[in-house]
Design a protein around this motif. Structure first.
Motif, PDB file in Angstrom:
ATOM      1  N   UNK A  84       0.707  -1.116   0.036  1.00  0.00           N
ATOM      2  CA  UNK A  84      -0.192   0.162   0.004  1.00  0.00           C
ATOM      3  C   UNK A  84       0.612   1.521  -0.662  1.00  0.00           C
ATOM      4  N   UNK A  85       2.347   1.189  -0.251  1.00  0.00           N
ATOM      5  CA  UNK A  85       2.398   2.482   0.237  1.00  0.00           C
ATOM      6  C   UNK A  85       2.281   2.916  -1.020  1.00  0.00           C
ATOM      7  N   UNK A  86       2.952   4.447  -1.463  1.00  0.00           N
ATOM      8  CA  UNK A  86       3.078   5.028  -2.804  1.00  0.00           C
ATOM      9  C   UNK A  86       3.288   5.399  -3.431  1.00  0.00           C
ATOM     10  N   UNK A  87       2.878   4.590  -4.821  1.00  0.00           N
ATOM     11  CA  UNK A  87       3.505   4.040  -6.394  1.00  0.00           C
ATOM     12  C   UNK A  87       4.430   2.930  -6.302  1.00  0.00           C
ATOM     13  N   UNK A  88       3.846   1.813  -5.081  1.00  0.00           N
ATOM     14  CA  UNK A  88       4.536   0.619  -5.407  1.00  0.00           C
ATOM     15  C   UNK A  88       3.620  -0.211  -5.949  1.00  0.00           C
ATOM     16  N   UNK A  89       3.283  -0.283  -6.622  1.00  0.00           N
ATOM     17  CA  UNK A  89       2.330  -1.087  -7.719  1.00  0.00           C
ATOM     18  C   UNK A  89       1.309  -0.395  -8.305  1.00  0.00           C
TER      19      UNK A  89
ATOM     20  N   UNK B 156      -3.272   4.644  -4.878  1.00  0.00           N
ATOM     21  CA  UNK B 156      -2.353   4.219  -3.327  1.00  0.00           C
ATOM     22  C   UNK B 156      -1.435   5.881  -4.158  1.00  0.00           C
ATOM     23  N   UNK B 157      -1.492   6.598  -4.378  1.00  0.00           N
ATOM     24  CA  UNK B 157      -1.672   8.121  -5.058  1.00  0.00           C
ATOM     25  C   UNK B 157      -1.637   9.442  -3.817  1.00  0.00           C
TER      26      UNK B 157
END
Length: 549
Positions: free
Chosen positions: A388-393, A421-422
């Motif tokens: 769920x961290x930003x820009x990790x998927x 996640x942005x």
């Protein structure tokens, strides 16, 4: 020649009107006051499902949609022969007989079909390597072989998890949304499924369906890769990792995705085809869809919802009910600012929103690409950061692989997006500053390009159209508070709001209400609201229709 522009500019640039749009689907015009049985504010999946069912029940329905296209996140737009979806791209059970999908049940009840292309494979770009994954019972074991550091142990744990989830998958559909309503009539409608529900309660794990899915993995799954995989699936389902995703939601996924012979589906014509089918169900029974009809206020008289006032001053009176398909945070803006409705505002204030999206839409030349190119691809950067961290998927969808009608001959259409996640705050900081906004768009879209380059390394030489969307785009065109994915309801800590309000005759549906985020959940909310408005006898007719297959 390559065309690069912003999704934010697509209306002013005349990005094509939907192919199906007819002249009769226009802004509500005519008499200054109109009367109907039910007014629906917003045409997302939940609102359209509720409206189509109510029309099938024989009520007069009017749906008011601010945008020029119906469907909410299900709508599509067109540019130079390309069709671009703006929202969900993963579907299952939409056209399968006997499916527990609430959307399928609504379509069956209103006697509409959505032709779908079937597939079972998607490509994964993970920290462990590149893998082809499939839905179904056993193929994931092959992925484990290539990805887990301890494959034998991981396979054993995966089988144990499947065994644990098998009875829970059945339990997750034991009391279907089709049986639920928001009044005491639920005692009668739910009684039909009491036996199945009772057997669920006898299962020691049954109560964990209303707890975080991570609790169902405890003592069963310790393999790092399998844990990461399930966290990824949970995030795609709910916008939260396993520690925040309801066990019942994952159990339903197991019931649909990990049964023998399971297939995923893509609607012919894109996700707009689903919205179109629901609109047909409304209109063929005399219901009306009003586009570019912005609701300025929900009218409340003597503590009862009595209709809506549009931005152009037209009033639509509702004899029976008003249904809000707006977000939890947008509903209070439509209500009178009096102390008696503070509870609705307070509920919105204390409910945290999920993050938003970055979008990349491309139209490109497909010459020389492999015939083995699949529709869906997922890229994960670093498991240790958390899914769920930003820009990790990033998800990449190339729907014209299955449906060539979505792009000109020899071309493909592509939608890449960060799935909720942005962060929104960085975009609020550049709101109104065009130069800073464009710079931030370029910076924050890099991860999307990187993911697309994994799938098609020479994509930059192939591009004909390129458009970037941001949380502010999402907010503007989908009327979503801060462009959010939906409420960040952590399982076991909070519950999704129900469908009734403190205002008599005012109902709410969509992904801000029970059972939550995603197409199946939004469709289920529409079911529940429609059935809450009609009699128990009418409700039984719906239950009969969905249990007859």
């Amino acid at each position: 020649m390559t065309t690069r522009t912003s999704m934010d500019a697509r209306c002013t640039l005349g990005v094509g009107r939907a192919k199906w749009t007819a002249s009769r689907r226009v802004t509500c015009r005519g008499k200054s006051t109109q009367v109907t049985d039910v007014v629906v504010v917003g045409s997302g999946v939940g609102g359209l499902c509720a409206a189509a069912m109510l029309a099938r029940y024989g009520l007069q329905v009017s749906v008011c949609e601010s945008h020029e296209y119906p469907g909410g996140a299900m709508h599509a737009f067109h540019r130079k022969g390309y069709t671009f979806d703006v929202g969900p791209s993963l579907f299952s059970g939409t056209n399968a007989k006997g499916s527990a999908s609430p959307l399928r049940q609504v379509l069956q009840f209103i006697k509409e079909e959505v032709p779908c292309m079937e597939y079972d494979t998607w490509q994964c770009f993970l920290p462990e390597g590149v893998f082809m994954a499939q839905v179904g019972a056993d193929q994931f074991l092959d992925v484990i072989d290539g990805a887990s550091k301890h494959p034998a142990k991981a396979k054993k744990e995966w089988r144990a998890l499947q065994e644990r989830m098998a009875p829970l998958a059945k339990a997750s559909v034991a009391m279907p949304p089709a049986a639920l309503r928001s009044d005491l009539g639920v005692v009668a409608t739910a009684s039909r499924f009491a036996g199945e529900t009772a057997s669920t309660l006898l299962n020691p794990d049954g109560l964990k369906l209303i707890r975080p899915f991570s609790e169902l993995m405890e003592g069963v799954v310790s393999d790092e890769f399998v844990q990461n995989w399930m966290n990824m699936l949970c995030f795609l389902l709910s916008g939260l990792p396993a520690s925040g995703t309801l066990g019942a939601e994952v159990a339903f996924m197991f019931a649909e995705w990990y049964k023998p012979g399971c297939k995923l589906e893509f609607p012919v014509g894109g996700s707009q085809a689903i919205a179109d089918a629901l609109v047909r169900g409304i209109e063929k029974r005399g219901g009306r869809l009003h586009l570019r009809a912005h609701v300025e206020e929900i009218l409340v008289e003597n503590d009862s919802a009595t209709g809506v006032r549009l931005k152009d001053g037209i009033v639509i009176r509702a004899r029976r009910a008003v249904i809000s398909n707006t977000s939890l945070w947008d509903l209070p803006k439509l209500l009178p600012r009096t102390s008696q409705f503070q509870g609705i505002q307070e509920e919105a204030t204390r409910t945290p929103p999920c993050r938003s999206f970055m979008h990349l839409h491309l139209g490109f030349d497909a010459t020389g690409l492999s015939d083995d190119l699949v529709i869906h691809h997922v890229w994960v950067g670093d498991w240790s950061k958390g899914v769920d961290s930003e820009q990790n998927m990033v998800l990449v969808s190339i729907p014209s692989v299955l449906d060539p009608s979505l792009a000109p001959e020899g071309k493909h259409t592509l939608h890449a997006y960060t799935p909720g996640n942005e962060p929104q705050d960085i975009w609020e900081a550049v709101r109104g500053n065009k130069e800073a906004y464009e710079e931030l768009k370029q910076e924050r879209s890099r991860v999307l390009w990187q993911a697309v380059e994994k799938v098609i390394p020479d994509i930059h030489e192939r591009i004909e159209i390129s458009m970037v969307g941001t949380p502010l785009t999402h907010e503007k065109y989908l009327r979503r508070y801060r462009g959010t994915y939906g409420p960040a309801i952590v399982a076991g800590e909070m519950q999704f709001p129900g469908h009734t309000t403190s205002i008599k005759g005012l109902y709410r549906c969509g992904d801000s209400t029970f059972p939550g985020i995603g197409v199946p959940a939004a469709a289920a909310s529409g079911q529940i609201v429609a059935n809450s408005i009609v009699s128990v006898v009418d409700h039984w007719s719906f239950i009969d229709s969905v249990t007859s297959e």
